[in-house]
Motif scaffolding. Sequence first.
Motif, PDB file in Angstrom:
ATOM      1  N   UNK A 136      69.446  55.051  39.397  1.00 61.61           N
ATOM      2  CA  UNK A 136      70.425  56.052  38.992  1.00 61.61           C
ATOM      3  C   UNK A 136      69.737  57.162  38.200  1.00 61.61           C
ATOM      4  N   UNK A 137      70.085  58.402  38.499  1.00 58.41           N
ATOM      5  CA  UNK A 137      69.527  59.520  37.749  1.00 58.41           C
ATOM      6  C   UNK A 137      68.057  59.725  38.049  1.00 58.41           C
ATOM      7  N   UNK A 138      67.357  60.287  37.071  1.00 57.56           N
ATOM      8  CA  UNK A 138      65.934  60.548  37.256  1.00 57.56           C
ATOM      9  C   UNK A 138      65.159  59.246  37.359  1.00 57.56           C
ATOM     10  N   UNK A 139      64.230  59.193  38.285  1.00 59.89           N
ATOM     11  CA  UNK A 139      63.413  57.998  38.430  1.00 59.89           C
ATOM     12  C   UNK A 139      62.533  57.770  37.219  1.00 59.89           C
ATOM     13  N   UNK A 140      62.587  56.585  36.673  1.00 56.45           N
ATOM     14  CA  UNK A 140      61.724  56.144  35.590  1.00 56.45           C
ATOM     15  C   UNK A 140      61.572  54.622  35.724  1.00 56.45           C
ATOM     16  N   UNK A 141      60.543  54.034  35.129  1.00 54.16           N
ATOM     17  CA  UNK A 141      60.449  52.573  35.128  1.00 54.16           C
ATOM     18  C   UNK A 141      61.535  51.956  34.250  1.00 54.16           C
ATOM     19  N   UNK A 142      61.884  50.714  34.544  1.00 51.97           N
ATOM     20  CA  UNK A 142      62.752  49.926  33.671  1.00 51.97           C
ATOM     21  C   UNK A 142      62.044  48.618  33.344  1.00 51.97           C
ATOM     22  N   UNK A 143      62.478  48.005  32.256  1.00 49.79           N
ATOM     23  CA  UNK A 143      61.786  46.818  31.749  1.00 49.79           C
ATOM     24  C   UNK A 143      62.799  45.737  31.406  1.00 49.79           C
ATOM     25  N   UNK A 144      62.566  44.536  31.921  1.00 49.08           N
ATOM     26  CA  UNK A 144      63.413  43.380  31.631  1.00 49.08           C
ATOM     27  C   UNK A 144      62.531  42.276  31.054  1.00 49.08           C
ATOM     28  N   UNK A 145      62.934  41.745  29.896  1.00 49.19           N
ATOM     29  CA  UNK A 145      62.139  40.719  29.203  1.00 49.19           C
ATOM     30  C   UNK A 145      62.907  39.407  29.122  1.00 49.19           C
ATOM     31  N   UNK A 146      62.202  38.315  29.456  1.00 45.97           N
ATOM     32  CA  UNK A 146      62.837  37.002  29.492  1.00 45.97           C
ATOM     33  C   UNK A 146      61.968  36.005  28.722  1.00 45.97           C
ATOM     34  N   UNK A 147      62.438  35.481  27.597  1.00 51.97           N
ATOM     35  CA  UNK A 147      61.652  34.468  26.864  1.00 51.97           C
ATOM     36  C   UNK A 147      61.367  33.253  27.749  1.00 51.97           C
ATOM     37  N   UNK A 148      60.241  32.579  27.485  1.00 52.80           N
ATOM     38  CA  UNK A 148      59.835  31.496  28.381  1.00 52.80           C
ATOM     39  C   UNK A 148      60.790  30.313  28.345  1.00 52.80           C
ATOM     40  N   UNK A 149      61.447  30.066  27.218  1.00 52.45           N
ATOM     41  CA  UNK A 149      62.398  28.957  27.218  1.00 52.45           C
ATOM     42  C   UNK A 149      63.676  29.318  27.962  1.00 52.45           C
ATOM     43  N   UNK A 150      63.977  30.601  28.090  1.00 53.76           N
ATOM     44  CA  UNK A 150      65.107  31.031  28.928  1.00 53.76           C
ATOM     45  C   UNK A 150      64.749  30.819  30.400  1.00 53.76           C
ATOM     46  N   UNK A 151      63.490  31.061  30.750  1.00 54.06           N
ATOM     47  CA  UNK A 151      63.038  30.791  32.119  1.00 54.06           C
ATOM     48  C   UNK A 151      63.212  29.318  32.480  1.00 54.06           C
ATOM     49  N   UNK A 152      63.046  28.443  31.495  1.00 51.83           N
ATOM     50  CA  UNK A 152      63.131  26.999  31.744  1.00 51.83           C
ATOM     51  C   UNK A 152      64.542  26.458  31.603  1.00 51.83           C
ATOM     52  N   UNK A 153      65.424  27.221  30.991  1.00 48.48           N
ATOM     53  CA  UNK A 153      66.795  26.760  30.713  1.00 48.48           C
ATOM     54  C   UNK A 153      67.594  26.629  32.016  1.00 48.48           C
TER      55      UNK A 153
END
Length: 545
Positions: free
Chosen positions: A159-176
Amino acid sequence: MTMSVKRKVRGGVALIKALEAHGVRTTFGIPGVHTLDAYDALYDSDHIATILPRHEQGAGYMADGAYRATGKPGVALIVTGPGVTNVVTAAGEAFADSSRIVIIATNLERKYLDTLEGNLHEMKDQMGVMRPVTKWAHRVMSAKEIPGAVAEAFRQVQTGRGRPVYLEIPIDVMAEEVEIDELPVGEGERTAPNPEQVAEAADLIAAANRVFIFAGGGCDDEEVSPLLRELAHELGAPVCTSLMGKGAIPEDDDCAVGAFGYRWSPESPIASLMKGSDLTIAIGTGLGVRTTAQGTMPLPTPLIHIDIDPHEIGRRYPTAVGIVADAALTLKALLEAVRAGKRPKERWSVEEIRAVREANFQPANERAERYVAYLRALREATPRDAIVTCDMTMMCYEAVRYFPVYEPRTFTFPRGFGTLGSSLPTALGAKIARPDRKVVSLNGDGGFQFTMQELGAAAHHRIPVTIVIFNDSTHTAVKVAQREAYPGRYIDVDLVNPDYVKLAGAYGITAVRAESPAALSEALASALQREEPVLIDVPIKLEQY
């Protein structure tokens, strides 16, 4: 839009299923102990292939290359801490050049976030590292948030002007573990132009004698390009492109005059078309200070400025009509008005435009002629629709003006951030995303050494990219700048290089040396017939000190 799943899974599986739902078919990244859950889910994925770079910077550039070649967001999967700091440079380039990439990284367990307890890969503020080089940054704190967060990341990036986006996931959330019963799919939102502003723009066109069109990176797109060409032909208007806009119109089209170069120069032949027009339509460009030489480029007035980013309108040139909208939608609306009769009083003739185009492609001086000989050899051997990725190197600076480009998304350049070393991994990402296209990576010998380890990725995955290194054992651009500013006082610009042919051979990559433009053309034509990576080392001495 949603996709039904209904099953209990770990957070890593939820992430990969969400990426699959968004049509992701490739991720770029290096697995680490913090991303094991995601990679275990990738092991079972029937839809997503993994590409293993040799450095996270390479992963970011590969994701960027995939985007630049297709217009679809590239995805990098990055490990906590040093993986994140490694990818920042590539993210900065993507931000500066309006590339749509999704960077997904892990972080420490939730209880250790930002606490400095002596854990592996810990940082004081990992989110704070990524915010300056992304348009949207978000951390999820439970596995149930992952599908929605991925959907929002894809909505934001499209959406809008192209730019990077960033999503962060803690490692215990990955395992949950979490039960997911649907996978929302984030879709980009397109901004339509204000009809009243389109009408104002059409009235300005009708009041003009002759029109000049300046097309930026927002026009370098398969949907926008034919509309731009149609508008130019309807108006009898010459089209000049910025560096980022190269490819927006075929540079042998009757209305094309090419790009004036890396930055504006008042000696440009294109100045005559600007001075002979009394209206500019600027599309998909910020008219930045580097492009316009601090706003000295003599764009005719009044100015119709069309750009998706409201912050670019009126910042450097007074704007008569500023339309903040999607370029394709705006060009469609303008074309409708023009075909209803809103045409300028006069047209530039095909002959007038051709004369400027031919003058623009002629070397400006004897020094440029030395470079142009190699650029002509490259163009002669390269298919019309091949993708050429540039690095920050002298040959590529000259290519902006003298290397003709014929199709959108076939010429990439690290323009905004100006990073050395992006060309090779960008080319690898582009080829992965567009296996149907020939891909050529242009490099200087100094910049190549920033990411030359990605020869390992090329060899590992047998990615058929042709890598050309222009080799003068010098950081040439800096040495030239020293020559101009401090004659004879050269420091830290001359290099001790490896033998690039032997280096490629150590990876099992075919390599040759081409010691003239004719030899380069022959070697490149041969390399492009092979379904394997090939390196061409080109010794040059084109500057005089």
